[in-house]
Design a protein around this motif. Structure first.
Motif, PDB file in Angstrom:
ATOM      1  N   LEU B 594       1.599   3.706   5.605  1.00  0.00           N
ATOM      2  CA  LEU B 594       0.897   3.958   6.855  1.00  0.00           C
ATOM      3  C   LEU B 594      -0.129   2.881   7.180  1.00  0.00           C
ATOM      4  O   LEU B 594      -0.345   2.547   8.335  1.00  0.00           O
ATOM      5  CB  LEU B 594       0.212   5.331   6.795  1.00  0.00           C
ATOM      6  N   THR B 595      -0.791   2.347   6.172  1.00  0.00           N
ATOM      7  CA  THR B 595      -1.824   1.351   6.449  1.00  0.00           C
ATOM      8  C   THR B 595      -1.556   0.084   5.651  1.00  0.00           C
ATOM      9  O   THR B 595      -2.247  -0.201   4.674  1.00  0.00           O
ATOM     10  CB  THR B 595      -3.216   1.898   6.065  1.00  0.00           C
ATOM     11  N   PRO B 596      -0.553  -0.667   6.071  1.00  0.00           N
ATOM     12  CA  PRO B 596      -0.220  -1.865   5.292  1.00  0.00           C
ATOM     13  C   PRO B 596      -1.357  -2.894   5.297  1.00  0.00           C
ATOM     14  O   PRO B 596      -1.600  -3.563   4.291  1.00  0.00           O
ATOM     15  CB  PRO B 596       1.023  -2.425   5.980  1.00  0.00           C
ATOM     16  N   ALA B 597      -2.086  -2.994   6.417  1.00  0.00           N
ATOM     17  CA  ALA B 597      -3.164  -3.993   6.484  1.00  0.00           C
ATOM     18  C   ALA B 597      -4.254  -3.648   5.490  1.00  0.00           C
ATOM     19  O   ALA B 597      -4.738  -4.498   4.737  1.00  0.00           O
ATOM     20  CB  ALA B 597      -3.730  -4.035   7.903  1.00  0.00           C
ATOM     21  N   GLU B 598      -4.593  -2.360   5.484  1.00  0.00           N
ATOM     22  CA  GLU B 598      -5.631  -1.878   4.572  1.00  0.00           C
ATOM     23  C   GLU B 598      -5.222  -2.118   3.125  1.00  0.00           C
ATOM     24  O   GLU B 598      -6.006  -2.548   2.283  1.00  0.00           O
ATOM     25  CB  GLU B 598      -5.830  -0.385   4.837  1.00  0.00           C
ATOM     26  N   THR B 599      -3.931  -1.851   2.857  1.00  0.00           N
ATOM     27  CA  THR B 599      -3.432  -2.025   1.494  1.00  0.00           C
ATOM     28  C   THR B 599      -3.526  -3.471   1.057  1.00  0.00           C
ATOM     29  O   THR B 599      -4.037  -3.773  -0.022  1.00  0.00           O
ATOM     30  CB  THR B 599      -1.966  -1.581   1.423  1.00  0.00           C
ATOM     31  N   SER B 600      -3.074  -4.383   1.929  1.00  0.00           N
ATOM     32  CA  SER B 600      -3.108  -5.791   1.510  1.00  0.00           C
ATOM     33  C   SER B 600      -4.553  -6.256   1.370  1.00  0.00           C
ATOM     34  O   SER B 600      -4.874  -7.064   0.501  1.00  0.00           O
ATOM     35  CB  SER B 600      -2.340  -6.655   2.506  1.00  0.00           C
TER      36      SER B 600
END
Lengths: 560, 636
Positions: B594-600
């Motif tokens: 759901l939050t790929p940006a947050e994860t990276s």
């Protein structure tokens, strides 16, 4: 009539004074040397030397018996008494504030430039009093004499690194050898309360002569200042006492803040817009001029180092000029004297570091690691010369920081080079009593930087051992590096050794209890104790019996 | 008297027996009503959390350290210095327009410092990341103070990129110009008791991380850097200046550091004091406006209905509450993720108290003049310190720039929830040891006597084999660490998409093996109960330990884990089992999708700055959720 009387009285007093000094073989010399530094600052060194001709230091064997009475004219009695009381042959006390910048300023005129107080003494062995007793008494006496905390340099800080601190003068040949005691106190703050007793030791105090320039308001506004008391013995001359005061002032800063009226101690004086801010004079450096000569001084010299290949003007014209040094002899000069040194060119700071270094080695010492238990001492030694330099490396570390000698590593460009270190002598510390002494001979290859690292642990202190302001941490004394001379370097007194280089001091964080919360600590401790006591008391006094239990209706074993 | 005593005393002959019976009755009562205690604890915890922004819980800030004496000095920073800052700014803008490289910029800044007579140098660095590398050059200068030993230092820094949008490329030119002008200005004082270090770091966070690592000579595997040519002593305090706009209206304070560390509160309080009284500039927490604006309220809480927004606006208490709630939410979102809210956050790991001053871009009225005076006065204040800042608080939550909460007024909220979870876990653990033999109970039912039937019930003690449950727990944590290792490997970065589709279903489906577990005989406790008991106890321990390290993270965990873990229960039908399991799996690993940006971002923070959030989520949080999911899959 009245004026005439005063003048004749003065003349009379001066004459008797001069006659007395002539008769008693006591010579007093005063000297001020000034030099401009690379970064626009000015280093000034006041040296006041008193020689007691034909006198030998007191033999320690005679310490129990009554000493000969001491009659001095210019020699400071207060110091003389201390020296004879404890049978001191050679003494060096220095109290400095600031970090001497060896790269920009070169060597100081007086070599002891470590931050804080440093005392080292050579004393002959033997006699009714032990060396330790005399060292202890001497420290306390000097502590009282100079209003400094020298008494705290007890056995926890005392070392004997005799390879590095060799005597400057000569040691009399007695049947027992001489021993060195050395201690330093980096956290000692040096200020006007130390200068006042210093001035009292001078025959003219700060009323006349060169000493009248010692204006505390300006000296303690300088970038670096230090005072030193050196007592030595020359077999041909006698006991020599040298009182020295050094300071590095920044005319650029002073003129700028003067212009803005920022310094509280300075009133904004004349407009200095037309003047190059690097110019200096006695007025600008010390806010004083020499109004009177010191009548008891045999020689009274002012030396000004002249710049090479640069334009300057010097006023008034000096008595002699030789080898880039201009000399003023006070006897030839008219008072009041104010020397003006002017630079016609506007000063600009050098952007690129100058190619020729003023010292053979530059040293950077850091204590790594933000933990309160472990750390690492790291020393970077950079050789500026085209030939390899051998240097004596000395650490005198209080027991607060324990060295792990087996982790000592020396690296050149990240490659271990154990061959660069030799002659290691190591006296490990004893917790709560003795400091570490580590001396080693280090070779630094030409134009290279070597890195020396060693793991340390930080001691856990008893709570009574913490100083006031415990959260500040502890100041650790400077390491001393002495480059060994190979012909090209300046060796001050000894041909075999170069000049000492002191590293900046370090600050170490030890595990510190929160002294501001004794109430919480008491509550917490009491709770724990009460809990423990209650539990154990309960168990000890309880009687264990078997109870036959008939269960109430609805109660199961499970519920128990 | 004797009669009275006889009245009070129970009629039992042996007082010891009575006491034991009383105790048994009490334990039974608590045991039977433990759900009430748990519910009360949960409600208490969550209500307390909601009450944290309320003005009644906090108190006004105050200066604790006597040495600081903020705003007690005359400042000399004047329009002449503003002019010099403007000149520096013009030169920096020229550099920007020329698109100068990092090295050229650092060289320029170091030269400017050297022309002021301050020893300066540059430092090049390069980070090797799993997806490439990031290189740059820092410039720094060390001004040795007169008559000081040089073993204490203060830092004033500005990063090349502003914190606007977490370093989205907005330049911090005015911040850099301020530092240069201050360096020139500070030189004429002779009263500094500590060395002053000026650092212009490259990039947003990277440059400062490289500089600090070099200063403290720490090593990092993915960082190559030059060692520092000049050095000073122990740094006690640092201030980072961020001035991206043309002028500013407020100064915002950002104080969260890496891994939830906070600077000593005295530092921020004195800055607030100085800014208000010396500079005349209002201070904000973060970069959002003060309460009072209905539009701000609308944009902050768009999900509230219109009438409620207006009602809140009319109520001063509610308005304050919502303003504080917003501040605290920002704090929690930053601290929980262990993220630094600015370059200052990197200092805290070396025991340096630091914060960022953010000049809130506006049309006016303040500029270099106000900022210079404030920083001058602030440096005079920190210069007064005789020892490290230690008197004030390190655990606190700022509700606004002048109000804060002490640790005692927010910490218990998460602890209450963790206690509720621990009670739940212990209840399940006790339940697992006993089995009610229904046969006896049913037989008694036939008699029809409602009083006696419980009497006849028979509790049978049963075994609680924990090895299987522990095995499941360990394997979920192993799964989490595997996922973490994969996500941080360069191989993952290369084949992001493919791996994702290939691995994810495998990873998530593997716990479905739990469906094949057979129901246990009545003499052995069911695996689901044991797993749930251990899971709850472990989660509770994790939360209560985290509260004293990073309260925000603990609070977030308490919210995310508290009720979901407590309600996990096995069920009979397969679709419900799968449904429940998928809910937990989404809660455990959904963030990756759901939050790929947050994860990276989290992984970048781990790679470069060593922020523990990414490994914590993978190794602790997700496995705990997954365990609850597995509880749902297991037979009851």
């Amino acid at each position: 009539m009245r004026h005439w009387l005063r003048v004749s009285l003065h003349l009379c007093i001066s004459l008797t004074y001069v006659l007395c000094t002539e008769a008693s073989n006591e010579h007093f010399h005063e000297k001020l040397s000034l030099r401009s530094l690379r970064d626009g600052k000015v280093a000034s060194t006041f040296t006041f030397t008193t020689v007691l001709n034909g006198v030998e230091p007191r033999h320690p064997e005679t310490l129990g018996s009554k000493d000969a009475s001491q009659h001095y004219n210019v020699f400071p009695l207060a110091l003389g008494q201390v020296l004879r009381e404890y049978g001191v042959t050679e003494l060096h006390l220095s109290m400095n504030a600031g970090k001497w910048n060896y790269e920009q300023w070169g060597y100081p005129d007086e070599l002891s430039a470590g931050t804080g107080a440093e005392l080292w003494v050579w004393m002959g062995e033997g006699g009714p009093l032990s060396i330790e007793q005399r060292w202890d008494g001497l420290r306390n006496a000097l502590s009282g004499l100079f209003c400094a905390s020298l008494a705290t340099m007890d056995e926890q800080r005392t070392t004997s690194p005799s390879m590095t601190f060799i005597p400057e003068g000569a040691l009399p040949i007695w049947n027992r050898p001489h021993l060195l005691r050395h201690a330093s106190l980096p956290s000692e703050h040096v200020c006007t309360e130390n200068l006042t007793p210093f001035l009292k030791l001078l025959p003219c105090k700060s009323f006349s002569g060169i000493a009248s320039l010692l204006n505390p308001h300006r000296l303690f506004d300088s970038d670096w200042h230090g005072m030193g008391i050196h007592v030595l013995w020359h077999p041909d001359k006698g006991v020599e006492i040298r009182l020295a005061f050094q300071s590095v002032s920044d005319p650029l800063r002073v003129s700028r803040s003067k212009r803005r009226g920022m310094c509280l101690s300075l009133k904004p004086t004349q407009s200095s817009s037309t003047k190059s801010p690097q110019d200096w004079s006695f007025r600008s450096l010390f806010n004083r001029q020499i109004d009177r000569q010191c009548p008891v001084a045999r020689t009274s010299t002012i030396e000004v180092a002249l710049p090479v290949n640069e334009a300057y003007s010097l006023e008034p014209s000096p008595s002699t000029v030789e080898l880039n040094v201009a000399r003023f002899y006070m006897t030839n000069e008219s008072v009041p004297l104010d020397i003006n040194f002017r630079w016609p060119a506007e000063f600009t700071y050098p952007v690129n570091p100058p190619s020729q270094s003023l010292v053979p080695l530059s040293v950077q010492r850091t204590l790594r690691g933000s933990s309160q238990a472990h750390g690492q001492v790291s020393v970077h030694l950079r050789n500026h010369l085209d030939e390899s330099v051998q240097a004596m490396y000395l650490e005198t570390m209080p027991w607060l920081v324990l060295f792990y000698l087996h982790t000592l590593q020396i690296k050149l460009d990240d490659a271990p080079r154990d061959d660069l270190i030799s002659n290691i002598s190591y006296i490990p510390s004893i917790l709560h009593s003795r400091p570490t002494t580590l001396q080693a001979l280090i070779t630094v290859p030409p134009k290279a930087t070597i890195r020396l690292t060693m793991d340390v642990t930080k001691a856990f202190l008893r709570y009574t051992e913490h100083p006031p302001d415990a959260q500040r941490g502890w100041d650790l004394p400077p390491a001393v590096i002495v480059p060994l001379v190979n012909g090209t370097l300046r060796g001050p007194a000894q041909p075999s050794l170069g000049s000492r280089i002191y590293t900046p001091i370090l600050l170490v964080d030890l595990a510190t209890p929160d002294f501001s919360m004794p109430y919480n600590v008491i509550i917490f401790t009491c709770t724990v104790l009460a809990f423990l006591f209650g539990t154990i008391f309960n168990l000890l006094t309880r009687k264990f019996v078997i109870v036959r239990l008939t269960l109430n209706p609805g109660c199961t074993v499970h519920d128990l | 008297m004797e009669r009275l005593r006889r009245l009070i005393r129970r009629p039992t002959t042996d007082p010891n027996v009575a006491r034991l019976q009383r105790r048994a009755a009490l334990v039974r009562f608590i045991y039977n009503h433990i759900w009430i205690v748990r519910t009360l604890l949960f409600i208490g915890g969550y209500v307390w959390m909601l009450a944290i922004p309320s003005p009644e819980l906090g108190r006004g800030t105050y200066i604790d350290e006597n040495a600081l004496q903020p705003a007690q000095v005359n400042t000399y920073w004047s329009w002449g210095e503003v002019h010099s800052a403007d000149k520096y700014l013009a030169k920096l803008e020229e550099l920007r327009d020329q698109n100068a490289s990092s090295a050229a910029r650092a060289e320029f800044i170091a030269t400017e410092f050297m022309q002021l007579g301050i020893a300066a140098a540059t430092q090049k660095y390069e980070f090797t990341l799993s997806d490439g590398s990031s290189a740059g050059a820092n410039a720094y200068a060390i001004s040795p103070s007169p008559r000081t030993a040089g073993n204490e230092a203060m830092v004033i820094s500005a990063s090349w990129l502003s914190r606007t949008g977490d370093g989205d490329g907005t330049l911090n030119l005015r911040g850099v110009a301020t530092v240069l002008a201050l360096a020139d200005f500070f030189k004429q004082y002779s009263l500094w008791a500590k060395d002053i270090i000026y650092v212009i770091s490259d990039g947003y966070m990277e440059g400062m991380q490289a500089w600090l690592s070099a200063y403290h000579e720490t090593t990092q595997t993915n960082l190559r850097m030059e060692s520092l040519a000049i050095s000073s002593g122990t740094i006690w305090t640092a201030i980072n200046i961020d001035y991206p706009g043309h002028s500013f209206s407020h100064l915002g304070i950002f104080h969260e550091g890496l891994n939830g560390r906070l600077p000593n509160q005295d530092l921020i309080n004195s800055f607030e004091h100085i800014s208000k009284y010396t500079g005349g500039v209002p201070v904000l927490l973060y970069d959002h406006g003060e309460p009072g604006d209905i539009n701000a309220l609308r944009s902050d809480f768009p999900w509230l209905p219109n009438w409620l927004q207006e009602a809140i606006h009319d109520q001063i208490h509610l308005k304050t509450y919502f303003y504080r709630a917003k501040n605290i939410l920002r704090h929690v979102s930053c601290q929980a993720r262990g993220r630094a809210s600015g370059v200052h956050g990197l200092f805290h790991q070396f025991r340096i108290d630091a914060f960022t001053v953010f000049a809130l871009p506006a049309q006016g009225p303040h500029g270099f003049h106000a900022l210079g005076r404030i920083v001058e006065s602030f440096f005079r204040t920190t210069n007064n310190l005789l020892e490290r800042l230690h008197a004030s608080f390190f655990f606190y939550i700022f509700a606004s720039s002048t109000h804060f909460l002490k640790v005692g007024s927010f910490l218990p909220s998460a602890v209450l929830i963790s206690v509720a979870m621990m009670f739940g876990g212990l209840k399940h653990w006790t339940d697992a040891a006993w089995h009610l033999d229904h046969l006896v109970a049913v037989a008694d039912h036939k008699d029809g006597s409602s009083v006696g039937n419980t009497n006849q019930e028979k509790w049978i003690r049963r075994r609680r084999p924990v090895l299987n449950a522990l095995g499941i727990m360990i394997s979920t944590h192993a799964l989490g660490s595997l996922l973490f290792l994969l996500a941080t490997s360069s191989w993952w970065q290369m084949n992001n998409q493919q791996t994702f589709y290939l691995l994810f279903p495998v990873v998530l489906a593997s716990p479905l093996i739990a469906l094949t577990v057979r129901p246990t005989p009545p003499s052995v406790a069911p695996l689901a109960t044991l797993l749930k008991a251990l899971n709850l106890c472990f989660a509770s321990t994790v939360i209560s330990t985290t509260t004293v390290l990073n309260f925000s993270l603990a609070a977030v965990l308490a919210v995310l884990l508290g009720i979901p873990l407590s309600i996990a229960s096995p069920s009979r039908s397969l679709p419900i089992k799968i449904g429940k399991y998928s809910c937990y799996v989404i809660a455990a690993f959904g963030w990756m999708v759901l939050t790929p940006a947050e994860t990276s971002n989290a992984f970048w923070n781990w790679d470069i700055l060593g922020v523990w959030f990414a490994p914590f989520v993978c190794l602790v949080y997700a496995p705990l959720m997954l365990q609850a999911g597995i509880v749902c899959l297991l037979p009851s």
